[in-house]
Design an enzyme around this catalytic site. Structure first.
Site, mmCIF file in Angstrom:
data_model
loop_
_atom_site.group_PDB
_atom_site.id
_atom_site.type_symbol
_atom_site.label_atom_id
_atom_site.label_comp_id
_atom_site.label_asym_id
_atom_site.label_seq_id
_atom_site.Cartn_x
_atom_site.Cartn_y
_atom_site.Cartn_z
ATOM 1 N N ASP A 101 1.254 -1.501 -0.024
ATOM 2 C CA ASP A 101 0.025 0.010 -0.319
ATOM 3 C C ASP A 101 0.731 1.342 0.209
ATOM 4 O OD1 ASP A 101 -3.079 0.300 0.950
ATOM 5 O OD2 ASP A 101 -1.982 1.958 0.557
ATOM 6 N N TYR B 41 -11.175 6.863 -15.050
ATOM 7 C CA TYR B 41 -11.962 5.756 -14.686
ATOM 8 C C TYR B 41 -12.416 3.984 -15.924
ATOM 9 C CZ TYR B 41 -13.085 2.272 -10.631
ATOM 10 O OH TYR B 41 -13.571 1.430 -9.796
#
Ligand code: NAD
Length: 250
Positions: free
Chosen positions: A31, A142
């Protein structure tokens, strides 16, 4: 068995980590949020790695190779990108969204493929989206990136299948949580609607009239990695309460 999950410190990736751990996997997550990584279970291997950074991903996979390799790679990183009409989307915002949302999936596959092929088995699970199977007004970068993830998955399935590696794409519908809260707020502002009206627009387009939960996606990921899915490859699997008509109001 070892699984790598990119963007695994929160949201869908974190739920995948929990589900794979419950299924007996050795869980590795990456992450970019160090604080969230610090909150992950201590039994997980956590790395501060940007899934869209080639050098960082190469280093991570060198470490995974030294640790004995990989059985499952979940290419889960992706960002929502701007909510705006196409003419208002900045070129830089387009590039950032596509770089992370599609580029990170590519890098995960690029580095996982040699390991899985050498093992002659394994699975890659790419997180696409309902936005990767429908058109999504006001989400051009997106949606384009998530359609790209499907194209990547189909290609990888053909390329890696002969080596015994299966590749599938998961398409979550709108998932309850902070990310969709942000999307709803921004879309409400862009359309001059209330947040609840935007929510209803999304939910009413599904047969179950609701958002889904992160663990619903995670359960499907564990199944796709399992022997139960031994002949499932090249598939686009939606976990979305059956979307028929995603937010139809441009
Ligand atoms: P999220 O926005 O909650 O973020 C999850 C984690 O991703 C965060 O901890 C964040 O720090 C990390 N992250 C962001 N960029 C990263 C990068 N470049 N490298 C490594 N980590 C990074 O995400 P989510 O809602 O859990 O979504 C996970 C995936 O599912 C994404 O690909 C997303 O596009 C997709 N998806 C989400 C929804 C939804 O409703 N939440 C719906 C469909 C698809």
């Amino acid at each position: 068995m070892r699984v790598l999950i990119t963007a695994g410190a929160s949201g869908i990736g974190f739920a995948m980590g929990e589900a794979f751990a419950a299924a007996g996997y050795d869980v590795w997550v990456t992450d970019v949020d160090a604080a969230a990584l610090a909150e992950c279970p201590t039994t997980w291997t956590t790395r501060l790695v940007d899934a869209a950074n080639e050098a960082q991903m190469r280093g991570l996979f060198e470490e995974i190779t030294s640790a004995g390799g990989l059985d499952v790679a979940c290419a889960n990183a992706g960002i929502a990108g701007p909510t705006a009409r196409v003419e208002d989307v900045a070129w830089e915002d387009w590039k950032t969204c596509v770089d992370i949302t599609l580029g990170a999936a590519f890098l995960t596959a690029k580095f996982a493929a040699p390991l899985l092929k050498a093992a002659g088995a394994g699975a890659i699970i790419l997180t696409s989206s309902t936005a990767g199977v429908f058109g999504y007004p006001n989400r051009a970068p997106y949606s384009a990136a998530k359609w790209g993830v499907i194209g990547l998955m189909k290609t990888l399935a053909m390329e890696l299948g002969p080596a015994g590696v299966r590749v599938n794409a998961l398409c979550p519908g709108a998932v309850s949580g902070p990310r969709m809260d942000g999307v709803l707020q921004r879309e409400a502002a862009a359309k001059g609607m209330t947040r609840d009206a935007v929510y209803d627009g999304y939910a009413s387009g599904t047969s179950m009239r609701t958002f889904v939960r992160a663990q619903d996606i995670a359960n499907m990921a564990v199944f796709l990695a399992s022997e139960g899915a031994a002949r499932v490859s090249g598939q686009v699997i939606s976990v979305d309460g059956h979307t028929e008509n995603p937010d139809p109001k441009p």
